[in-house]
Design a protein around this motif. Structure first.
Motif, PDB file in Angstrom:
ATOM      1  N   GLY A   8       8.889 -48.798  60.118  1.00  0.00           N
ATOM      2  CA  GLY A   8       8.632 -48.306  58.799  1.00  0.00           C
ATOM      3  C   GLY A   8       7.712 -47.438  59.382  1.00  0.00           C
ATOM      4  N   SER A   9       7.398 -47.341  60.628  1.00  0.00           N
ATOM      5  CA  SER A   9       6.635 -46.135  60.590  1.00  0.00           C
ATOM      6  C   SER A   9       7.162 -44.650  61.788  1.00  0.00           C
ATOM      7  CB  SER A   9       4.609 -45.624  61.092  1.00  0.00           C
ATOM      8  OG  SER A   9       4.516 -47.080  60.669  1.00  0.00           O
TER       9      SER A   9
ATOM     10  N   TYR B  39      -8.896 -47.247  52.642  1.00  0.00           N
ATOM     11  CA  TYR B  39      -8.657 -47.363  50.855  1.00  0.00           C
ATOM     12  C   TYR B  39     -10.231 -48.072  50.400  1.00  0.00           C
ATOM     13  CZ  TYR B  39      -6.632 -52.201  52.457  1.00  0.00           C
ATOM     14  OH  TYR B  39      -5.692 -52.696  52.875  1.00  0.00           O
TER      15      TYR B  39
HETATM   16  C1  SRM Z   1       6.969 -53.098  62.667  1.00  0.00           C
HETATM   17  C2  SRM Z   1       6.519 -52.874  61.844  1.00  0.00           C
HETATM   18  C3  SRM Z   1       7.213 -53.217  60.553  1.00  0.00           C
HETATM   19  C4  SRM Z   1       8.472 -52.573  61.366  1.00  0.00           C
HETATM   20  O1  SRM Z   1       9.352 -52.811  61.332  1.00  0.00           O
HETATM   21  O2  SRM Z   1       8.672 -51.258  60.118  1.00  0.00           O
HETATM   22  C5  SRM Z   1       4.929 -53.598  61.042  1.00  0.00           C
HETATM   23  C6  SRM Z   1       4.597 -55.181  61.169  1.00  0.00           C
HETATM   24  C7  SRM Z   1       3.135 -55.827  61.556  1.00  0.00           C
HETATM   25  N1  SRM Z   1       2.934 -54.901  60.502  1.00  0.00           N
HETATM   26 FE1  SRM Z   1       2.738 -53.581  59.340  1.00  0.00          FE
HETATM   27  N2  SRM Z   1       4.016 -52.772  60.069  1.00  0.00           N
HETATM   28  C8  SRM Z   1       4.513 -51.511  60.728  1.00  0.00           C
HETATM   29  C9  SRM Z   1       4.087 -50.800  59.028  1.00  0.00           C
HETATM   30  C10 SRM Z   1       3.813 -50.574  58.371  1.00  0.00           C
HETATM   31  C11 SRM Z   1       3.181 -50.132  56.942  1.00  0.00           C
HETATM   32  C12 SRM Z   1       4.310 -48.602  56.347  1.00  0.00           C
HETATM   33  C13 SRM Z   1       3.648 -47.822  57.804  1.00  0.00           C
HETATM   34  O3  SRM Z   1       2.773 -47.507  58.608  1.00  0.00           O
HETATM   35  O4  SRM Z   1       3.747 -46.263  57.017  1.00  0.00           O
HETATM   36  C14 SRM Z   1       2.089 -50.658  56.578  1.00  0.00           C
HETATM   37  C15 SRM Z   1       2.011 -50.032  54.976  1.00  0.00           C
HETATM   38  C16 SRM Z   1       0.400 -48.790  55.034  1.00  0.00           C
HETATM   39  C17 SRM Z   1      -0.749 -49.944  55.833  1.00  0.00           C
HETATM   40  O5  SRM Z   1      -0.825 -49.629  57.031  1.00  0.00           O
HETATM   41  O6  SRM Z   1      -1.245 -50.106  55.009  1.00  0.00           O
HETATM   42  C18 SRM Z   1       1.799 -51.771  57.183  1.00  0.00           C
HETATM   43  C19 SRM Z   1       0.888 -52.706  56.368  1.00  0.00           C
HETATM   44  C20 SRM Z   1       0.867 -53.617  57.686  1.00  0.00           C
HETATM   45  C21 SRM Z   1      -0.462 -54.370  56.658  1.00  0.00           C
HETATM   46  C22 SRM Z   1      -1.239 -54.082  55.444  1.00  0.00           C
HETATM   47  C23 SRM Z   1      -2.826 -53.201  55.778  1.00  0.00           C
HETATM   48  C24 SRM Z   1      -3.432 -53.523  54.338  1.00  0.00           C
HETATM   49  O7  SRM Z   1      -4.403 -53.263  55.181  1.00  0.00           O
HETATM   50  O8  SRM Z   1      -3.047 -53.239  53.391  1.00  0.00           O
HETATM   51  C25 SRM Z   1      -0.629 -55.669  58.028  1.00  0.00           C
HETATM   52  C26 SRM Z   1      -1.943 -56.580  58.131  1.00  0.00           C
HETATM   53  C27 SRM Z   1      -3.545 -56.245  58.568  1.00  0.00           C
HETATM   54  O9  SRM Z   1      -2.717 -54.625  59.301  1.00  0.00           O
HETATM   55  O10 SRM Z   1      -4.527 -56.641  58.518  1.00  0.00           O
HETATM   56  C28 SRM Z   1       0.272 -55.109  59.099  1.00  0.00           C
HETATM   57  C29 SRM Z   1       0.611 -55.789  60.018  1.00  0.00           C
HETATM   58  C30 SRM Z   1       1.670 -56.102  60.959  1.00  0.00           C
HETATM   59  C31 SRM Z   1       1.189 -56.802  62.196  1.00  0.00           C
HETATM   60  C32 SRM Z   1       1.383 -56.047  63.233  1.00  0.00           C
HETATM   61  C33 SRM Z   1       1.422 -58.342  61.724  1.00  0.00           C
HETATM   62  C34 SRM Z   1       0.749 -58.992  62.883  1.00  0.00           C
HETATM   63  O11 SRM Z   1      -0.794 -58.722  63.547  1.00  0.00           O
HETATM   64  O12 SRM Z   1       1.414 -59.208  63.918  1.00  0.00           O
HETATM   65  C35 SRM Z   1       3.454 -56.824  62.435  1.00  0.00           C
HETATM   66  C36 SRM Z   1       3.359 -56.933  63.821  1.00  0.00           C
HETATM   67  C37 SRM Z   1       4.123 -57.504  63.918  1.00  0.00           C
HETATM   68  C38 SRM Z   1       4.857 -57.254  65.234  1.00  0.00           C
HETATM   69  O13 SRM Z   1       5.339 -59.029  65.278  1.00  0.00           O
HETATM   70  O14 SRM Z   1       5.235 -56.892  66.071  1.00  0.00           O
HETATM   71  N3  SRM Z   1       0.814 -54.445  58.167  1.00  0.00           N
HETATM   72  N4  SRM Z   1       2.370 -52.027  58.608  1.00  0.00           N
HETATM   73  C39 SRM Z   1       5.836 -51.668  61.788  1.00  0.00           C
HETATM   74  C40 SRM Z   1       5.383 -50.767  62.991  1.00  0.00           C
HETATM   75  C41 SRM Z   1       5.130 -49.224  62.372  1.00  0.00           C
HETATM   76  C42 SRM Z   1       4.746 -48.553  63.921  1.00  0.00           C
HETATM   77  O15 SRM Z   1       5.446 -47.889  63.807  1.00  0.00           O
HETATM   78  O16 SRM Z   1       3.157 -48.936  64.386  1.00  0.00           O
END
Ligand code: SRM
Ligand SMILES: Cc1cc2nc3c(=O)[nH]c(=O)nc-3n(C[C@H](O)[C@H](O)[C@H](O)COP(=O)(O)OP(=O)(O)OC[C@H]3O[C@@H](n4cnc5c(N)ncnc54)[C@H](O)[C@@H]3O)c2cc1C
Ligand code: SF4
Ligand code: FES
Lengths: 803, 135
Positions: A590-591, A739
């Motif tokens: 998603g990023s 935030y």
């Molecule tokens: C891989 C990805 C989903 C995807 O397939 O697209 C992803 C995967 C995970 N996200 Fe995410 N997030 C991903 C984009 C996002 C986005 C979209 C964005 O970045 O634009 C969001 C919303 C924006 C944000 O960050 O707020 C997002 C909001 C979260 C959250 C909620 C954070 C919050 O405070 O609102 C978590 C949980 C946390 O961080 O506490 C989270 C946590 C996670 C974790 C790291 C959970 C974990 O701790 O294991 C997931 C890891 C999966 C794994 O096993 O690797 N992910 N996550 C994306 C990786 C992006 C990248 O290239 O680095």
């Protein structure tokens, strides 16, 4: 029999006076006329509306229900054009005639327009009421050149508001120093430096002779023959009391309508209050005197004649974040027997001056640090003998350390100057209404809802008298180490502690847990800019192996693809790696990057080497990515090169740890395709400028980012973003996303501490960021040189079990 | 039954201070931890959802599972968080001989039948999921 009271002017003084009248026994049927179409609002806060900090409906003071509740007839949009004092009748511009028994004139004042040519041109503004403010907001746009004529309080606040809206602002002032009524030359020069630091240009000793332009304002010309260009002009050169109705009523009028100490005019049935009056030779232009006048007038008009108005010590505070200016009393050193006590620090932009006459405080000027203003106001009002305190005039002595002693304050002392709320009134409200929070106190007394400078005193009072008052309890990190995080950072810094275990042993339980260990690891890394003793056992597994652990114990690999821009070559290498290591899932994230999921720990170093790309830090509390859109390169709407700006931003910040993950975005126009306004830091391109926004979110919580600043060049935008970045690193609690951080601090304070901070502070932030960046490196380089021989290795048993 | 044996596993310095490493011994995945003054070994998988315990953060003589932060005693195998729970992760005796860690494991043949049902499977309902505070 109820008497008919007619009030002309639905502004701050008139309505505040009516509120006071309502505190007496009911005596009047009240009608209020106002020529503005708005309900009574807090005029002071128009500056905040212009600066985008408050919405217009947030500054309303008395809602319709208030008028209804008190049976007040409100006539808005009607201007009273005539008074017949003989027949006791007012005439409106709607030709209505309204009889009265008593008349209260509270017409305030009008902007003073100095004589000059070209005043009829389009593009000329004043700044007095909500309509003016809205018109200015309509006109202000990034890159527009605004000239503000007048370098007093109002002019400077207008300039700042326009500057926040992205305008290129020049303040033109007649005198040789800004705010000359409130500041001496030195104070004025500090203020000028601060305004310039905000990006507002200041021209002194310019007498404006003409507005230039063909039909619309295109510039202003000065007496010395020079001129500057402008897209619009704001005149904020002073105010003129509205006395016409007083004249028509046959009252004694000088500059203002003359009133005596009982607030009586020369006609026993006609009263006046506010900026339109003159008392003892003085016309006031601030709210504090109006409230004091209103109280006295309310007593007099309700037949309780007795209390006297004896004038008000004038105190002014500039409401510009990062430009703290306070002035009160008489700062002239000329009078015999006057000493001036001064302190200045140019690097911090702090200047303080007290004038002491016959052992008592006569005046005070504070620039850069106004935290002591309440103490000085107290001394001024009570005329305290300062002889014994001579050594501590400018700095609180050790005993005074805690600031002002609320217990020692007299009940009659005004705490909130803007709304005339005394200590006694606050205590009464607390007991009467069981108030326990600042918000409740604001609601019921209005204290601290004006300029906000008394908030701290209100809080201390609440603490002292409200049985239930709970200051926001500062939570400690966890049970292992009993300090709130800000305290902890202070300890680590002052005690020069560099390793997690050391901290735990000296200040904690010697053991630590999964909460404090990563938090302390972060703090040490941040505080020492990377020059600490890194202890991987205190880090979460992701940070030991630089990959994100998955539910089955395998890991995911996300290489850095700055700004989402990649190449065929890179993609080919990623594909090769995916095949060679049988990666179970390759996914577009998603990023705007690519995730290789399900990788074995032991394969990580080799995969990184094969990829030949740096770590995307997708596993850590650190800099994630900058999402970008295609911007000017390809998009037909792009007005800024968001791709380039985003890639550059990512480069400048990558490899650094942050309190929580940090995501950014850069977009080429307000269509916001890469969602920059819901990122921790966003750059939003506009025609000719960038908006730098912070504290956005679209995860657990959805929050639109706040505007930090609008700047012209990409470099300035990057600088502002990085300033905020380091400020967040240094001041947020661990696991606090921007935030929450921005909301906790308030965007105003964030601005004040970053982009509008004194130069020395900005330089400090930049220097520490530079140092951290210099020491940081791509975490995946550890694949070639592990920190520990078994960091990535699967240990095999030396001896096989005999079956 | 006393069908156990001591197995030489790995050099002590292969396990960093206050960290764990997983090792395969007799078909078992065992997590070994270096606590400075001693070395402790337990079953490598978390009773909750099979999290790799060797990757957890060590706090005193407890390891915190990296997936959902269950806390497991390295001494007794009992769980202290989310709820107190009696021993359910197998522990293994260890000793150090000239810098090499030795672990006592049941003999391979027996091991298969004797291996207890993961208590997490039995107890999940009462223990509940606790989200990791670190992720
Ligand atoms: C891989 C990805 C989903 C995807 O397939 O697209 C992803 C995967 C995970 N996200 Fe995410 N997030 C991903 C984009 C996002 C986005 C979209 C964005 O970045 O634009 C969001 C919303 C924006 C944000 O960050 O707020 C997002 C909001 C979260 C959250 C909620 C954070 C919050 O405070 O609102 C978590 C949980 C946390 O961080 O506490 C989270 C946590 C996670 C974790 C790291 C959970 C974990 O701790 O294991 C997931 C890891 C999966 C794994 O096993 O690797 N992910 N996550 C994306 C990786 C992006 C990248 O290239 O680095
Ligand atoms: C942008 C700005 C910032 C300010 N900041 C501060 C500050 O930080 N601190 C501070 O102490 N003061 C500040 N002031 C000054 C403060 O707002 C004024 O002192 C205060 O509002 C004066 O109150 P008033 O009731 O006398 O006049 P006003 O509030 O102006 O009210 C008068 C009302 O009467 C109406 N009126 C006039 N003539 C007629 C008529 N003939 N018929 C019907 N209605 C009529 C006017 O339209 C107006 O609505 C600021 C002012 C401005 C404009
Ligand atoms: S944000 Fe604007 S410039 Fe960027 S891609 Fe979208 S429309 Fe184009
Ligand atoms: S798998 Fe260990 S806590 Fe969930």
């Amino acid at each position: 029999m109820m008497e008919r009271l007619v009030v002309v002017g639905n502004g701050m003084a008139g309505v505040a006076c009516v509120e006071q009248i309502l505190n007496h026994a009911p005596k009047f049927e009240i009608t209020i006329f106002g020529d503005e179409t708005h309900l009574n609002y807090n005029r002071i806060l128009l500056s905040s509306v212009l600066a985008g900090e408050k919405a217009a409906d947030e500054i309303q003071l008395n809602g319709l229900e208030w008028y209804a509740k008190h049976g007040i007839v409100l006539r808005l949009g009607i201007r009273i054009t005539d008074v017949d004092a003989e027949r006791k009748m007012v005439t409106g511009d709607d030709d209505s005639k309204t009889p009265f028994d008593k008349l209260l004139i509270a017409t305030g004042s009008t902007p003073l327009i100095p004589p000059m040519d070209g005043l009829e041109k389009e593009g000329l503004f004043v700044f007095r009421n909500l309509d003016d403010t809205r018109a200015l907001l309509d006109r202000a746009a990034p890159g527009k050149r605004a000239v503000v004529i007048g370098g007093g309080l109002l002019g400077l606040e207008a300039a700042r508001g326009l500057q926040v809206q992205g305008c290129d602002v020049t303040v033109v002032h007649l005198m040789d120093t800004l705010m000359e009524r409130q500041l001496d030359l030195t104070g004025g020069s500090y203020l000028k430096a601060k305004m310039e630091c905000l990006g507002v240009k200041v021209l002194l000793e310019r007498s404006t002779t003409a507005i230039l332009g063909n039909g619309k304002a295109e510039g202003v010309a000065f007496k010395d023959g020079s001129s500057i260009a402008a897209d619009f002009v704001v005149i904020a050169a002073g105010i003129r009391p509205n006395v016409e109705l007083g004249r028509k009523a046959g009252l004694e009028v000088n500059r203002g309508i003359i009133v005596n100490d009982y607030m009586e005019t020369s006609n026993p049935d006609v009263f006046a209050v506010g900026e339109c009056v003159e008392h003892n030779g003085t016309c006031y232009g601030l709210v504090a005197p109006l409230f004091e006048q209103g109280k006295v007038l309310a007593a007099t008009i309700t037949g309780n004649r007795g209390p006297l108005y004896r004038g008000t010590i004038q105190a002014a505070k500039l409401k510009i974040m990062g430009v703290d200016v306070f002035s009160a009393g008489n700062f002239s050193e000329k009078a015999p027997g006057t000493d001036a006590v001064r302190y200045e620090d140019p690097a911090l932009g702090t200047y303080k001056k007290l004038t002491v006459r016959d052992g008592k405080l006569a005046g005070v000027i504070l620039v850069g640090d106004t935290s002591e203003s309440h103490r000085y106001m107290d001394w001024l009002r009570s005329q305290t003998d300062l002889t014994a305190m001579r050594r501590q005039l400018l700095f609180p002595g050790p005993a005074d350390d805690a600031g002002l002693d609320v217990a020692a304050m007299a009940d009659s002392k005004v705490v909130c100057g803007c709304n005339g709320v005394t200590k006694g009134a606050i205590i009464h409200a607390v007991h009467e209404k069981g108030i326990s929070t600042l918000a409740q106190l604001r609601d019921s007394t209005r204290a601290s809802t004006g300029c906000g400078s008394c908030t701290e005193v209100c809080q201390q009072l609440l603490k002292a008298v409200a049985p239930e008052f709970q200051e926001e309890a500062k939570k400690s990190l966890c049970k292992c180490i009993p300090f709130p995080e800000d305290k902890l950072r202070e300890i680590l810094r002052s005690q020069r502690l560099r390793s997690v275990q050391e901290v735990l042993e000296i200040y904690g339980n010697g053991v630590g847990c999964e909460i404090c260990k990563p938090a302390l690891s972060y703090m040490l890394d941040m505080l020492w800019c990377g020059d600490h003793d890194e202890d991987r056992s205190a880090r979460f597994i992701n940070d030991r192996v630089h990959a994100n652990i998955q539910k089955d114990g395998t890991f995911s690999v996300v290489p850095r693809i700055r700004g989402g821009v990649t190449s065929a070559k890179e993609l080919r290498r990623i594909a090769d790696v995916a095949e060679k290591y049988n990666v179970p899932m390759v996914k577009i994230t998603g990023s705007q990057r690519i995730d290789l999921l399900g990788v074995k720990k032991a394969d990580l170093p080799q995969i990184w080497a094969d990829l030949g790309m740096p770590s995307g830090q997708a596993y850590t509390k650190g800099v994630r990515m900058v999402k970008t859109c295609v911007g000017t390169d390809f998009c037909r709407f792009g007005v800024q090169d968001s791709t380039k700006a985003g890639v550059e931003l990512e480069r400048r910040l990558e490899n650094l740890y942050t309190p929580h993950k940090l995501k950014m975005g850069a977009v080429g126009c307000p269509r916001n395709c890469a969602e920059a306004t819901v990122k921790d830091i966003g750059l939003v391109g506009q025609e000719g400028s960038w908006q730098v926004v912070v504290g956005g979110a679209a995860g657990k919580k959805v929050r639109k980012a706040d505007l930090l600043i609008t700047v012209e060049s990409t470099e300035e935008a990057l600088q502002a973003a990085t300033l905020f970045f380091q400020y967040y690193r240094e001041n947020a609690n661990y696991l606090e996303r921007t935030y929450d951080f921005v909301e906790r601090k308030g965007i105003e304070n964030v601005r004040r501490d970053t982009v509008y901070a004194p130069l020395a502070i900005q330089q400090g932030l930049r220097e520490r960021l530079r140092k951290s960046k210099r020491i940081s490196r791509d975490a995946w380089l550890e694949g070639d040189a592990p920190r520990h021989p078994t960091q990535f290795v699967q240990i095999e048993s030396l001896e096989k079990v005999q079956g | 039954m006393n069908n156990k044996q001591w197995i030489r596993v790995t050099a002590m310095q292969n396990i960093p201070l206050r960290e764990g490493r997983s090792v395969n011994v007799a078909g078992r995945e065992i997590a070994i931890f270096n606590l400075g003054d001693r070395v402790l070994a337990i079953d490598g998988r978390c009773p909750h959802k099979g999290g790799p315990l060797a990757e957890g953060i060590v706090t005193g003589s407890t390891v915190v599972c990296p997936l959902h932060a269950w806390k497991i005693s390295l001494e007794t195998g009992s769980i202290s968080k989310p709820n107190e729970n009696p021993a359910c992760v197998a522990t293994y005796r260890t000793r150090i001989e000239s810098g090499i860690v030795l672990i006592e494991v049941p003999e391979a043949s027996q091991e298969m039948e004797e291996r207890p049902l993961s208590c997490g499977e039995q107890n999940r309902a009462c223990l509940g999921d606790s989200p990791s505070p670190v992720l």
